[in-house]
Write a protein that holds these residues in place. Sequence first.
Motif, short mmCIF file in Angstrom:
data_model
loop_
_atom_site.label_atom_id
_atom_site.label_comp_id
_atom_site.label_asym_id
_atom_site.label_seq_id
_atom_site.Cartn_x
_atom_site.Cartn_y
_atom_site.Cartn_z
N PRO A 98 -67.45 -40.77 -6.47
CA PRO A 98 -68.76 -40.66 -5.81
C PRO A 98 -69.90 -41.05 -6.75
CG PRO A 98 -67.98 -38.49 -6.45
CD PRO A 98 -66.92 -39.47 -6.85
N ILE A 99 -70.08 -42.35 -6.91
CA ILE A 99 -71.12 -42.88 -7.80
C ILE A 99 -72.25 -43.43 -6.95
CG2 ILE A 99 -71.58 -44.76 -9.42
CD1 ILE A 99 -68.50 -44.57 -10.09
N GLN A 100 -73.50 -43.22 -7.40
CA GLN A 100 -74.63 -43.77 -6.65
C GLN A 100 -75.10 -45.11 -7.20
OE1 GLN A 100 -74.73 -40.20 -7.07
NE2 GLN A 100 -73.97 -40.34 -4.98
N MET A 142 -66.55 -35.25 -10.68
CA MET A 142 -67.64 -36.01 -10.06
C MET A 142 -67.90 -35.56 -8.63
SD MET A 142 -67.38 -39.94 -11.15
CE MET A 142 -67.43 -40.48 -12.85
N THR A 143 -66.82 -35.30 -7.90
CA THR A 143 -66.97 -34.87 -6.51
C THR A 143 -67.72 -33.55 -6.44
OG1 THR A 143 -64.91 -35.99 -5.96
CG2 THR A 143 -65.69 -34.38 -4.37
N HIS A 144 -67.34 -32.66 -7.34
CA HIS A 144 -67.99 -31.35 -7.39
C HIS A 144 -69.50 -31.50 -7.65
CE1 HIS A 144 -67.09 -26.91 -8.57
NE2 HIS A 144 -68.25 -27.03 -7.96
N LEU A 145 -69.83 -32.31 -8.66
CA LEU A 145 -71.23 -32.53 -9.02
C LEU A 145 -71.98 -33.16 -7.85
CD1 LEU A 145 -70.63 -33.94 -12.61
CD2 LEU A 145 -71.79 -31.77 -12.08
N SER A 146 -71.33 -34.13 -7.25
CA SER A 146 -71.96 -34.87 -6.17
C SER A 146 -72.17 -33.98 -4.94
CB SER A 146 -71.08 -36.09 -5.89
OG SER A 146 -71.30 -36.57 -4.63
N GLN A 147 -71.22 -33.09 -4.67
CA GLN A 147 -71.38 -32.17 -3.54
C GLN A 147 -72.53 -31.18 -3.77
OE1 GLN A 147 -67.39 -30.68 -3.19
NE2 GLN A 147 -66.79 -32.23 -1.68
N GLY A 150 -75.22 -32.13 -4.98
CA GLY A 150 -76.45 -32.90 -4.76
C GLY A 150 -76.92 -33.66 -5.98
N ILE A 151 -76.13 -33.60 -7.05
CA ILE A 151 -76.49 -34.31 -8.28
C ILE A 151 -76.04 -35.76 -8.15
CG2 ILE A 151 -75.91 -34.45 -10.76
CD1 ILE A 151 -75.41 -31.32 -10.52
N SER A 152 -76.87 -36.71 -8.59
CA SER A 152 -76.41 -38.09 -8.52
C SER A 152 -75.79 -38.55 -9.83
CB SER A 152 -77.50 -39.05 -8.06
OG SER A 152 -78.77 -38.61 -8.41
N ILE A 153 -74.90 -39.50 -9.72
CA ILE A 153 -74.15 -39.98 -10.89
C ILE A 153 -74.30 -41.49 -10.99
CG2 ILE A 153 -71.83 -40.21 -11.90
CD1 ILE A 153 -71.09 -37.64 -10.36
N SER A 154 -74.66 -41.95 -12.18
CA SER A 154 -74.70 -43.40 -12.38
C SER A 154 -73.79 -43.80 -13.53
CB SER A 154 -76.14 -43.86 -12.63
OG SER A 154 -76.75 -43.07 -13.60
N ILE A 155 -73.33 -45.03 -13.45
CA ILE A 155 -72.48 -45.58 -14.52
C ILE A 155 -73.36 -46.39 -15.46
CG2 ILE A 155 -70.52 -47.06 -15.08
CD1 ILE A 155 -69.64 -44.57 -13.60
N ASP A 156 -73.45 -45.90 -16.69
CA ASP A 156 -74.32 -46.46 -17.72
C ASP A 156 -73.63 -47.63 -18.41
OD1 ASP A 156 -76.58 -46.53 -19.28
OD2 ASP A 156 -76.27 -44.56 -20.18
N ASP A 157 -74.42 -48.54 -18.98
CA ASP A 157 -73.87 -49.67 -19.76
C ASP A 157 -72.82 -50.42 -18.96
OD1 ASP A 157 -75.40 -48.56 -21.76
OD2 ASP A 157 -73.71 -47.65 -22.82
N HIS A 188 -65.87 -34.22 -20.31
CA HIS A 188 -64.47 -33.79 -20.20
C HIS A 188 -64.26 -32.32 -20.54
CE1 HIS A 188 -62.68 -37.51 -18.96
NE2 HIS A 188 -63.33 -38.17 -19.91
N GLN A 189 -65.32 -31.63 -20.90
CA GLN A 189 -65.17 -30.19 -21.15
C GLN A 189 -64.76 -29.49 -19.86
OE1 GLN A 189 -68.64 -28.57 -23.42
NE2 GLN A 189 -66.80 -28.23 -24.59
N GLU A 190 -63.86 -28.53 -20.01
CA GLU A 190 -63.33 -27.89 -18.83
C GLU A 190 -64.42 -27.25 -17.96
OE1 GLU A 190 -59.31 -25.32 -18.62
OE2 GLU A 190 -59.53 -27.08 -19.89
N ASP A 191 -65.44 -26.70 -18.62
CA ASP A 191 -66.46 -25.98 -17.85
C ASP A 191 -67.75 -26.81 -17.68
OD1 ASP A 191 -67.29 -25.98 -20.47
OD2 ASP A 191 -67.99 -23.90 -20.46
N PHE A 192 -67.60 -28.13 -17.67
CA PHE A 192 -68.81 -28.96 -17.60
C PHE A 192 -69.64 -28.69 -16.33
CE2 PHE A 192 -71.01 -32.98 -16.44
CZ PHE A 192 -71.96 -32.93 -17.44
N VAL A 193 -68.97 -28.60 -15.19
CA VAL A 193 -69.71 -28.36 -13.94
C VAL A 193 -70.45 -27.02 -14.02
CG1 VAL A 193 -69.55 -28.05 -11.44
CG2 VAL A 193 -68.14 -29.78 -12.57
N GLU A 194 -69.78 -26.02 -14.56
CA GLU A 194 -70.44 -24.71 -14.71
C GLU A 194 -71.66 -24.80 -15.64
OE1 GLU A 194 -66.28 -23.07 -14.32
OE2 GLU A 194 -67.31 -24.85 -13.61
#
Length: 278
Positions: A194-196, A165-170, A172-179, A123-129
């Motif tokens: 955009p979850i894989q 998530m969309t930014h990360l996914s675009q 090319g990074i994949s995202i999974s939902i843990d637990d 949730h940090q504002e600059d996480f994608v960066e």
Amino acid sequence: HKAKLSRQHIEIYSHSDRDPAELFSLESDLRIAVANKDFVLYYQPKVNIQNGSVDSVEALIRWMHPERGVVSPGDFIPLAEETGLIIKLGEIALELACQQAKAWQDEGHPLRVAVNVSAMQFHQEDFVEQVLDKLRQTGLPPKLLELEITESVVMGDVERVKDTMTHLSQLGISISIDDFGTGYSSLQYLNLFPIQTLKIDRSFVQSIESRTSQAPIVSTIIAMAQTLGLEVIAEGVETEEQVDFLWKHGCNLVQGFIYFRPMPAEQVISKIIALPAL
Ligand code: C2E
Ligand code: CA
Ligand code: CA
Ligand code: CA
């Protein structure tokens, strides 16, 4: 706050015969450790049981304590979250993981590395960066990075979470939902974001053969993932029976002590290569 802190101390220092004043040093120890980057990542392979190959690895942080030796995350992540140190810790983990994945790629072993991301960090504002910075600094291609995010991340500002998530996914990074299954969150986001991959929590997997079996939950999550076109992986798999059940229900990705324990980076490639046909 205080009560939680002292519980932490008891857990980690209860067998200590040291001065009681030192019971209060976990937080300051952790601060110093974060400043010194006294952490390493262990890696646990995720195995594809259909073809006996390793799909990727999960990075799991360990604190190299000068006196205590290797400390597990269960003993310090909660405190790190309470104190906000998790943000710096998360950055350290991300950096170490990207460096290692890049090193493996350079050695001819391109292996995707999954990094755990706490809600506060995400949730940090600059996480994608932050993530982009690590990729740039190390030269790691985004497709070799996966982020494991718990359902708790999703609660909150849905639009912002979706944007991130969309930014990360675009990229090319994949995202999974843990637990997955432990978070009581809405199933709606599965279609929105955009979850894989869904990671079935260990608590469900380990109950498969028990009398209070949650096996129907496991098979339902697998079926749901397939319907939604998502990958599904079971974590904490320890027995043949669990593997059989997962196999029978169409879950081809498995992570757990039955195949590999988390291990130091140096062991990963040789152990993966030595993997017997499953
Ligand atoms: P998690 O993300 O759910 O990771 C799975 C945990 O289960 C790991 O514990 C792993 O060692 C353990 N495990 C794997 N296979 C088996 C098995 O077959 N049986 C059993 N009993 N356990 C198994 P670990 O490494 O102690 O990590 C605990 C938790 O700490 C992780 O749970 C994750 O929530 C958190 N964590 C670890 N590294 C990081 C990190 O870099 N950042 C953040 N934010 N959290 C982390
Ligand atoms: Ca995880
Ligand atoms: Ca888990
Ligand atoms: Ca977790």
